[in-house]
Write a protein that holds these residues in place. Structure first.
Motif, mmCIF file in Angstrom:
data_model
loop_
_atom_site.group_PDB
_atom_site.id
_atom_site.type_symbol
_atom_site.label_atom_id
_atom_site.label_comp_id
_atom_site.label_asym_id
_atom_site.label_seq_id
_atom_site.Cartn_x
_atom_site.Cartn_y
_atom_site.Cartn_z
ATOM 1 N N GLU A 1 -2.234 -1.795 2.293
ATOM 2 C CA GLU A 1 -3.251 -2.093 1.443
ATOM 3 C C GLU A 1 -2.807 -3.886 1.605
ATOM 4 O O GLU A 1 -4.046 -4.205 1.432
ATOM 5 N N THR A 2 -1.562 -4.308 2.060
ATOM 6 C CA THR A 2 -1.662 -6.140 2.216
ATOM 7 C C THR A 2 -2.718 -5.737 3.803
ATOM 8 O O THR A 2 -3.324 -6.974 3.811
ATOM 9 N N VAL A 3 -2.454 -4.886 4.733
ATOM 10 C CA VAL A 3 -3.703 -5.126 5.972
ATOM 11 C C VAL A 3 -5.627 -4.888 5.161
ATOM 12 O O VAL A 3 -5.999 -5.876 6.159
ATOM 13 N N LEU A 4 -5.035 -4.441 4.557
ATOM 14 C CA LEU A 4 -6.928 -3.886 4.040
ATOM 15 C C LEU A 4 -7.185 -5.105 3.094
ATOM 16 O O LEU A 4 -8.019 -5.599 3.546
ATOM 17 N N ARG B 1 -7.400 -1.275 13.276
ATOM 18 C CA ARG B 1 -5.979 -0.047 14.553
ATOM 19 C C ARG B 1 -5.294 -0.359 13.455
ATOM 20 O O ARG B 1 -4.398 1.054 13.913
ATOM 21 N N ALA B 2 -4.456 -1.084 12.613
ATOM 22 C CA ALA B 2 -3.287 -0.827 12.437
ATOM 23 C C ALA B 2 -3.307 0.347 10.968
ATOM 24 O O ALA B 2 -2.189 1.328 10.908
ATOM 25 N N LEU B 3 -4.601 0.056 10.546
ATOM 26 C CA LEU B 3 -4.991 1.188 9.469
ATOM 27 C C LEU B 3 -5.131 2.556 10.043
ATOM 28 O O LEU B 3 -4.873 3.677 9.192
ATOM 29 N N VAL B 4 -5.858 2.601 10.904
ATOM 30 C CA VAL B 4 -6.162 3.922 11.961
ATOM 31 C C VAL B 4 -5.461 4.957 12.401
ATOM 32 O O VAL B 4 -5.393 5.655 12.953
ATOM 33 N N ALA B 5 -4.781 4.192 13.334
ATOM 34 C CA ALA B 5 -3.226 3.828 14.612
ATOM 35 C C ALA B 5 -2.641 5.816 12.889
ATOM 36 O O ALA B 5 -2.734 6.894 13.971
ATOM 37 N N ASP B 6 -2.579 5.653 12.534
ATOM 38 C CA ASP B 6 -2.279 7.239 11.277
ATOM 39 C C ASP B 6 -2.955 7.298 10.380
ATOM 40 O O ASP B 6 -3.234 6.651 9.730
ATOM 41 N N PRO B 7 -3.712 9.268 10.525
ATOM 42 C CA PRO B 7 -4.242 9.439 9.762
ATOM 43 C C PRO B 7 -3.157 9.290 8.267
ATOM 44 O O PRO B 7 -4.385 9.239 6.918
ATOM 45 N N GLU B 8 -2.324 9.574 8.100
ATOM 46 C CA GLU B 8 -1.790 9.778 7.168
ATOM 47 C C GLU B 8 -2.040 7.928 5.936
ATOM 48 O O GLU B 8 -1.885 7.869 4.938
#
Length: 246
Positions: free
Chosen positions: A81-84, A223-230
């Motif tokens: 959420e911080t990255v978003l 990239r940080a958000l899509v690296a892991d689908p979870e």
């Protein structure tokens, strides 16, 4: 006739001793039996206690593992959420620079290879398009993702390029559209879209260059958000029930 008085004293004493010995043996046997039964009972209780302690230890370990998992999930969600939030802030700056009234970031759907999904969106119809999906092969955003080339156009002048699915579903009317690829590590990982300038004019070539340059600040966050689908699940971007919009 044989009389009791005829029995020698020593024999009487011997009989009494033997009787007492028999009684003592009987008592000893009885006490030994009790002790053995008590030992067996104690062993049974100790075994049951050991098993229960083992069960309690296993339960405590499970609770600890579950607590740790919840902590990690909560921490992972907070970090995402911080990255978003940082991504949304950067998008707002670019949107303002371009004079656009809406924006979004689309990424590949990790659970449906032929579709794009909205990682984030802002504007009048943002809440209605967040869970919509866009076909990869028949949309401008999909073409930009595959080619790595930005594109700007007017929906009314280029109807063949514009995929109207999100507009039809959300009631939004796309007019001017600017799509720029987001690159990270030499790979296009998403597409940033900016829509409808406040003055109603089209996006210019200068806008395309500006958005492309500024968009590189978005790419590491995406990239940080899509690296892991979870991570996308934690943010509510994707769900098992998602269906592609035709």
């Amino acid at each position: 006739m044989f009389a009791l008085s005829d029995i020698p004293g020593w024999l009487k004493l011997l009989g009494a001793v033997l009787g007492l010995a028999t009684t003592l043996v009987g008592v000893t046997v009885y006490l030994t039996r009790l002790r053995l039964e008590g030992t067996d009972r104690t062993r049974t209780c100790e075994k049951e206690l050991t098993e229960k302690r083992s069960t309690v230890a296993a339960l405590e370990a499970s609770v600890q593992a579950l607590t740790q998992s919840v902590y990690l999930l909560r921490r992972g969600k907070e970090e995402a959420e911080t990255v978003l939030a940082a991504l949304n802030g950067a998008l707002a700056d670019i949107r303002q620079t371009l004079g656009a009234t809406a924006d979004s970031v689309l990424i590949r759907n990790p659970f449906a290879a032929d579709t794009l999904i909205f990682l984030t969106a802002h504007g009048a119809a943002a809440d209605r398009i967040r869970r919509l999906q866009v076909p990869l092969h028949t949309s401008v955003a999909g073409a930009v993702l595959k080619s790595g080339q930005p594109r700007a156009y007017m929906a009314a002048l280029d109807p063949d390029q514009h995929f109207e699915g999100p507009d039809a579903k959300s009631g939004f009317e796309s007019q001017a559209i600017l799509c720029v690829p987001l690159r990270a590590g030499g790979e296009v990982i998403g597409v940033a879209q900016f829509l409808n300038r406040g003055d109603g004019s089209a996006f210019t070539h200068a806008d395309v260059e500006r958005a492309t340059a500024l968009g590189q600040d978005l790419a590491p966050r995406v990239r940080a958000l899509v690296a892991d689908p979870e991570t996308l699940r934690l943010l509510g971007v994707v769900a098992a029930s998602d269906q592609a919009e035709g």
